[in-house]
Design a protein around this motif. Structure first.
Motif, mmCIF file in Angstrom:
data_model
loop_
_atom_site.group_PDB
_atom_site.id
_atom_site.type_symbol
_atom_site.label_atom_id
_atom_site.label_comp_id
_atom_site.label_asym_id
_atom_site.label_seq_id
_atom_site.Cartn_x
_atom_site.Cartn_y
_atom_site.Cartn_z
ATOM 1 N N GLY A 1 0.816 -1.207 0.000
ATOM 2 C CA GLY A 1 0.000 0.000 0.000
ATOM 3 C C GLY A 1 0.847 1.252 0.000
ATOM 4 N N VAL A 2 0.159 2.368 0.070
ATOM 5 C CA VAL A 2 0.829 3.665 0.116
ATOM 6 C C VAL A 2 0.158 4.537 1.165
ATOM 7 N N ASN A 3 0.884 5.511 1.630
ATOM 8 C CA ASN A 3 0.323 6.557 2.473
ATOM 9 C C ASN A 3 -0.080 7.709 1.566
ATOM 10 N N VAL A 4 -1.299 8.175 1.693
ATOM 11 C CA VAL A 4 -1.794 9.272 0.881
ATOM 12 C C VAL A 4 -1.834 10.530 1.747
ATOM 13 N N VAL A 5 -1.247 11.605 1.242
ATOM 14 C CA VAL A 5 -1.229 12.869 1.986
ATOM 15 C C VAL A 5 -2.626 13.483 1.932
ATOM 16 N N LEU A 6 -3.209 13.689 3.098
ATOM 17 C CA LEU A 6 -4.555 14.248 3.205
ATOM 18 C C LEU A 6 -4.548 15.612 3.870
#
Length: 95
Positions: free
Chosen positions: A25-30
């Motif tokens: 997976g990835v971390n998405v900048v929110l």
């Protein structure tokens, strides 16, 4: 404690079952997206301190969307991936 993870055994922090899932997976900048309710959050470094989402939900009017940034299809042979997918699908199918 989020109901989206009701069928996925986990603590409030990552355990062994998250290891392979996070690698898929990835971390998405929110940053700035205050409507995003993070269910599973990545931890950024202290210099950037981004608000990172791995699994989150958003509401628009009466609609609700759940986003999972883990490739559950690619990790599908793993029992933990199947458990997470089943838990998320049950959550979105419910009320």
């Amino acid at each position: 404690k989020h109901p989206a993870l009701a069928k996925f055994p986990t603590s409030y922090h990552s355990d062994y079952q998250w290891r392979e899932l996070i690698f898929n997976g990835v971390n998405v900048v929110l940053d700035g997206d205050e409507d995003a309710r993070i269910i599973v959050q990545g931890i950024d470094n202290f210099v950037r301190n981004h608000r990172l989402g791995v699994i989150w939900e958003k509401r628009r009017g009466n609609a609700k969307m759940v986003v999972c940034a883990i490739d559950l299809e690619r990790a599908g042979s793993l029992p933990e991936a199947r458990a997470l997918k089943d838990s998320l699908l049950e959550y979105v199918a419910g009320k």
